[in-house]
Motif scaffolding. Structure first.
Motif, PDB file in Angstrom:
ATOM      1  N   TYR A 174       0.745  -1.124  -0.093  1.00 14.93           N
ATOM      2  CA  TYR A 174      -0.170  -0.015   0.307  1.00 14.93           C
ATOM      3  C   TYR A 174       0.900   1.170  -0.113  1.00 14.93           C
ATOM      4  CZ  TYR A 174      -4.003   3.190   1.189  1.00 14.93           C
ATOM      5  OH  TYR A 174      -4.822   3.940   1.116  1.00 14.93           O
ATOM      6  N   ILE A 175       2.017   1.314   0.869  1.00 19.75           N
ATOM      7  CA  ILE A 175       2.918   2.518   0.847  1.00 19.75           C
ATOM      8  C   ILE A 175       3.505   2.630  -0.477  1.00 19.75           C
ATOM      9  CG2 ILE A 175       5.088   3.124   1.432  1.00 19.75           C
ATOM     10  CD1 ILE A 175       4.325   1.943   4.332  1.00 19.75           C
ATOM     11  N   ALA A 176       3.812   1.389  -1.327  1.00 22.13           N
ATOM     12  CA  ALA A 176       4.309   1.513  -2.710  1.00 22.13           C
ATOM     13  C   ALA A 176       3.519   2.190  -3.541  1.00 22.13           C
ATOM     14  CB  ALA A 176       4.717   0.279  -3.086  1.00 22.13           C
ATOM     15  N   ALA A 177       2.323   1.874  -3.343  1.00 24.77           N
ATOM     16  CA  ALA A 177       1.050   2.385  -4.212  1.00 24.77           C
ATOM     17  C   ALA A 177       0.698   3.911  -3.929  1.00 24.77           C
ATOM     18  CB  ALA A 177      -0.014   1.771  -4.357  1.00 24.77           C
ATOM     19  N   PHE A 178       0.701   4.318  -2.699  1.00 26.58           N
ATOM     20  CA  PHE A 178       0.001   5.653  -2.189  1.00 26.58           C
ATOM     21  C   PHE A 178       0.986   6.327  -1.364  1.00 26.58           C
ATOM     22  CE2 PHE A 178      -3.514   2.544  -2.785  1.00 26.58           C
ATOM     23  CZ  PHE A 178      -4.285   3.782  -3.660  1.00 26.58           C
ATOM     24  N   LEU A 189       9.410  11.144  12.182  1.00 25.83           N
ATOM     25  CA  LEU A 189       8.764  10.132  11.295  1.00 25.83           C
ATOM     26  C   LEU A 189       8.154  10.930  10.166  1.00 25.83           C
ATOM     27  CD1 LEU A 189       6.945   7.638  13.464  1.00 25.83           C
ATOM     28  CD2 LEU A 189       9.348   7.513  12.923  1.00 25.83           C
ATOM     29  N   GLY A 190       7.877  12.228  10.290  1.00 27.18           N
ATOM     30  CA  GLY A 190       7.252  13.220   9.214  1.00 27.18           C
ATOM     31  C   GLY A 190       8.217  13.068   8.117  1.00 27.18           C
ATOM     32  N   ALA A 191       9.579  13.567   8.832  1.00 30.09           N
ATOM     33  CA  ALA A 191      10.725  13.683   7.553  1.00 30.09           C
ATOM     34  C   ALA A 191      11.171  12.586   6.896  1.00 30.09           C
ATOM     35  CB  ALA A 191      11.901  14.319   8.481  1.00 30.09           C
ATOM     36  N   ILE A 192      11.051  11.221   7.730  1.00 27.53           N
ATOM     37  CA  ILE A 192      11.352  10.201   7.134  1.00 27.53           C
ATOM     38  C   ILE A 192      10.400   9.802   5.877  1.00 27.53           C
ATOM     39  CG2 ILE A 192      11.500   7.537   7.399  1.00 27.53           C
ATOM     40  CD1 ILE A 192      12.592   8.277  10.256  1.00 27.53           C
ATOM     41  N   ALA A 193       9.046   9.989   6.250  1.00 34.86           N
ATOM     42  CA  ALA A 193       8.044   9.544   5.259  1.00 34.86           C
ATOM     43  C   ALA A 193       8.033  10.796   4.064  1.00 34.86           C
ATOM     44  CB  ALA A 193       6.658   9.832   5.945  1.00 34.86           C
ATOM     45  N   ALA A 194       8.551  11.913   4.325  1.00 34.87           N
ATOM     46  CA  ALA A 194       8.492  13.021   3.416  1.00 34.87           C
ATOM     47  C   ALA A 194       9.786  12.552   2.403  1.00 34.87           C
ATOM     48  CB  ALA A 194       8.818  14.468   3.896  1.00 34.87           C
ATOM     49  N   SER A 195      10.814  12.142   2.982  1.00 33.33           N
ATOM     50  CA  SER A 195      12.146  11.881   2.080  1.00 33.33           C
ATOM     51  C   SER A 195      11.990  10.668   1.308  1.00 33.33           C
ATOM     52  CB  SER A 195      13.451  11.603   3.117  1.00 33.33           C
ATOM     53  OG  SER A 195      13.782  12.906   3.959  1.00 33.33           O
ATOM     54  N   ALA A 245       2.579  13.127 -10.006  1.00 29.29           N
ATOM     55  CA  ALA A 245       1.434  12.214  -9.686  1.00 29.29           C
ATOM     56  C   ALA A 245       1.652  11.503  -8.303  1.00 29.29           C
ATOM     57  CB  ALA A 245       0.939  11.300 -10.946  1.00 29.29           C
ATOM     58  N   ASP A 246       2.824  11.278  -8.200  1.00 27.53           N
ATOM     59  CA  ASP A 246       3.195  10.393  -7.122  1.00 27.53           C
ATOM     60  C   ASP A 246       3.522  11.388  -5.704  1.00 27.53           C
ATOM     61  OD1 ASP A 246       3.148   8.257  -8.512  1.00 27.53           O
ATOM     62  OD2 ASP A 246       5.256   8.445  -9.008  1.00 27.53           O
ATOM     63  N   ILE A 247       3.302  12.700  -5.910  1.00 29.79           N
ATOM     64  CA  ILE A 247       3.720  13.534  -4.833  1.00 29.79           C
ATOM     65  C   ILE A 247       2.368  14.200  -4.228  1.00 29.79           C
ATOM     66  CG2 ILE A 247       4.782  15.791  -4.066  1.00 29.79           C
ATOM     67  CD1 ILE A 247       6.876  13.336  -4.528  1.00 29.79           C
ATOM     68  N   ASP A 248       2.176  14.126  -2.866  1.00 28.68           N
ATOM     69  CA  ASP A 248       0.867  14.885  -2.314  1.00 28.68           C
ATOM     70  C   ASP A 248       1.424  15.993  -1.630  1.00 28.68           C
ATOM     71  OD1 ASP A 248      -1.323  15.803  -1.016  1.00 28.68           O
ATOM     72  OD2 ASP A 248      -1.872  13.820  -0.057  1.00 28.68           O
ATOM     73  N   LEU A 249       1.543  17.211  -2.558  1.00 27.31           N
ATOM     74  CA  LEU A 249       1.938  18.480  -1.842  1.00 27.31           C
ATOM     75  C   LEU A 249       1.347  18.836  -0.670  1.00 27.31           C
ATOM     76  CD1 LEU A 249       2.657  20.775  -5.025  1.00 27.31           C
ATOM     77  CD2 LEU A 249       4.397  19.414  -3.555  1.00 27.31           C
ATOM     78  N   CYS A 250      -0.099  18.659  -0.591  1.00 29.57           N
ATOM     79  CA  CYS A 250      -0.654  19.082   0.806  1.00 29.57           C
ATOM     80  C   CYS A 250      -0.137  18.131   1.928  1.00 29.57           C
ATOM     81  CB  CYS A 250      -2.283  18.617   0.492  1.00 29.57           C
ATOM     82  SG  CYS A 250      -3.197  19.859  -0.725  1.00 29.57           S
ATOM     83  N   VAL A 253      -1.414  21.707  -6.500  1.00 31.26           N
ATOM     84  CA  VAL A 253      -1.393  20.606  -7.017  1.00 31.26           C
ATOM     85  C   VAL A 253      -0.767  20.457  -8.463  1.00 31.26           C
ATOM     86  CG1 VAL A 253      -2.402  18.273  -7.397  1.00 31.26           C
ATOM     87  CG2 VAL A 253      -3.202  19.680  -5.436  1.00 31.26           C
ATOM     88  N   PRO A 254       0.330  19.743  -8.557  1.00 31.02           N
ATOM     89  CA  PRO A 254       0.811  19.762  -9.901  1.00 31.02           C
ATOM     90  C   PRO A 254       0.163  19.000 -10.939  1.00 31.02           C
ATOM     91  CG  PRO A 254       2.187  18.456  -8.440  1.00 31.02           C
ATOM     92  CD  PRO A 254       1.100  18.811  -7.359  1.00 31.02           C
TER      93      PRO A 254
END
Length: 499
Positions: free
Chosen positions: A324-328, A384-390, A400-405, A486-487
């Motif tokens: 699920y992480i790989a997809a979203f 954890l936020g920085a790890i997830a964002a990186s 399309a793979d980036i959620d700017l919000c 949103v790009p």
């Protein structure tokens, strides 16, 4: 007479120390946004406990708890957070009570800490009442006795009236009609002081917290009702068969990568099953704790087989979450979910180890508590936020793979990943919109770091690294919401090694 004088002196020193900490709390927190100050207050509290409690210094386990409290205090200086403050509170509570009670098991100590927390609510009032009773027995001290007698009713009434004013608009309007200058600020400061006094005082003058022995520590026959051999064998055989069906489906579709039936996507299959399967494993663990008391060889073999299936079930849940992480994309909560699943798998393995090795239930509770403590401490030390964002930026192939919000909602944690995203953006749209978020996040971070109350060590390092990479950028006028940033999906990203 010497003993009485010594007790009075010790009490007075503790009162001065508590007052000093309450004054420090006013300086650090009243009307201010907490930052490193939360850790500074925690460390000051720890030092005061060591100075004023010789029994804490003399107890080896209490010194270990003080070391843990110091560790969490340093983490709070680095970056404050509710989980770190909670774990600091647990550590300081352990340091407070360990000189009074020997450590037996984590479950009983959780109860003792809870009872200690409830007792903290009345600890200052209890001692004030004792002082009042002592003063009444001595002539010539009526004024002091009256003042001590009024502590509880005055502060208690102020507390209850303030709470009722929040709950009842009529009382609130009555207070609003009173025109005494500074009354509201005075009341707020009294309540603020009372809150911190309640927290601090019970650690300096704790009561011996006793809990009745529970079934995990009581010798003799178990308090849980026994289950017959035939019932156990039939239950375990049926459970093994049901779990085998679920594990076979996971092996066929999740682990082997075979195509799913029509109408079922991999995302649906991965997301829907992860959390219900963890609940299933927890329920299975509870049943195994009951059934594991049996000495029957067949029953024990069926238990080992079932626990092995449960561990496979947890592994499948982890794989579902990874897919699920790989997809979203990754998030802090998904990292926490993976850590929780790992703890569940470890707990199941410890149950079997306890059964095969004849360990006590106390050993099982303490082993699980230690594992949970290690995981929570590691989580506190991480962002954890920085790890997830990186991770999301490094593994994205297009806009399309980036959620700017989501990145915008992470605040300063996403600053360095946003800078990496800007460098990877091949198209002008994504690059420009990322620059807007970088400038906004930089402005927010600089504003927080400019105030010594909200300054944090981690954000200081983050801001220094960001200025080295992009310099100073002015905050864009009329910043749009992230939903307007949103790009377009056609924006592509360069490979991470080219950034």
């Amino acid at each position: 007479m010497t003993v009485i004088t010594s007790r009075r002196f010790t009490f007075g020193i503790k009162l001065i120390g508590a007052a000093a900490l309450v004054g420090l709390a006013h300086l650090f927190f009243y009307g201010e946004e907490p930052g490193w100050t939360l850790g500074g207050f925690a460390l000051a509290w720890t030092v005061l406990l060591l100075l004023l409690r010789p029994d804490v210094r003399a107890s080896r386990l209490a010194r270990v708890a003080v070391a843990m409290a110091t560790l969490f205090g340093v983490m709070l200086v680095d970056n404050p957070g509710p989980l770190k403050w909670l774990l600091f509170g647990v550590s300081i509570g352990m340091a407070t009570l360990l000189p009074l009670r020997q450590f037996d098991d984590a479950m009983h100590w959780a109860g003792r800490l809870f009872a200690h927390g409830l007792g903290s609510l009345v600890a200052p009032f209890r001692d004030a009442a004792r002082i009042a009773r002592a003063r009444r027995r001595r002539p010539g001290r009526r004024a002091i006795a009256v003042a001590a007698m009024l502590v509880v009713p005055v502060l208690g009434s102020a507390l209850f009236l303030t709470l009722f004013a929040q709950a009842n608009p009529l009382i609130e309007q009555a207070f609003a009609s009173v025109r005494l200058p500074g009354l509201s600020d005075l009341t707020a400061r009294i309540l603020f002081s009372l809150l911190f006094l309640v927290m601090i005082w019970s650690s300096l003058r704790p009561r011996r917290t006793l809990l009745p022995q529970g079934f995990i520590a009581r010798p003799g026959p178990a308090s849980l009702p026994p289950i017959g051999r035939a019932t156990l064998i039939l239950s375990l055989a049926t459970f093994n068969l049901i779990f085998a069906v679920q594990n076979a489906l996971d092996l066929a579709f999740l682990w082997s990568g075979a195509p799913l039936p029509h109408g079922v996507t991999l995302a649906d299959y991965a997301h829907r099953g992860a959390y219900p399967l963890i609940v299933t494993a927890l329920l299975a663990g509870g049943f195994v704790l009951v059934a594991g008391r049996s000495r029957d060889r067949l029953v024990r073999r069926l238990i080992v087989l079932w626990v092995a299936q449960n561990i496979l079930l947890v592994a499948s849940s982890i794989l579902r979450t990874v897919d699920y992480i790989a997809a979203f994309g990754l998030s802090g909560w998904r990292i926490a979910a993976l850590a929780w699943m790992g703890l569940v798998a470890l707990g199941l393995a410890l149950i079997v180890w306890r059964m095969l090795r004849g360990r006590s239930a106390r050993w099982l509770v303490n082993a699980n508590a230690l594992a949970a403590g290690v995981v929570l401490t590691a989580g506190c030390a991480s962002d954890l936020g920085a790890i997830a964002a990186s991770w999301n930026v490094a593994h994205a192939r297009s806009a399309a793979d980036i959620d700017l919000c989501y990145l915008d909602g992470l605040g300063p944690s996403a600053l360095l990943p946003l800078i990496a995203l800007e460098r990877r953006a091949a198209g002008p749209i994504l690059r420009d919109r990322t620059r807007i978020l970088i400038a906004s996040t930089l402005a927010q971070l600089e504003s927080e770091q400019a105030d010594w109350h909200s300054w944090t060590w981690r954000n200081a390092r983050r801001l220094s690294a960001a200025r080295t990479l992009v310099g100073r950028r002015p905050k864009p006028p009329g910043l749009q919401s992230c939903g307007q940033l949103v790009p377009v999906p056609e924006d592509v990203l360069t490979e991470p090694h080219q950034s």
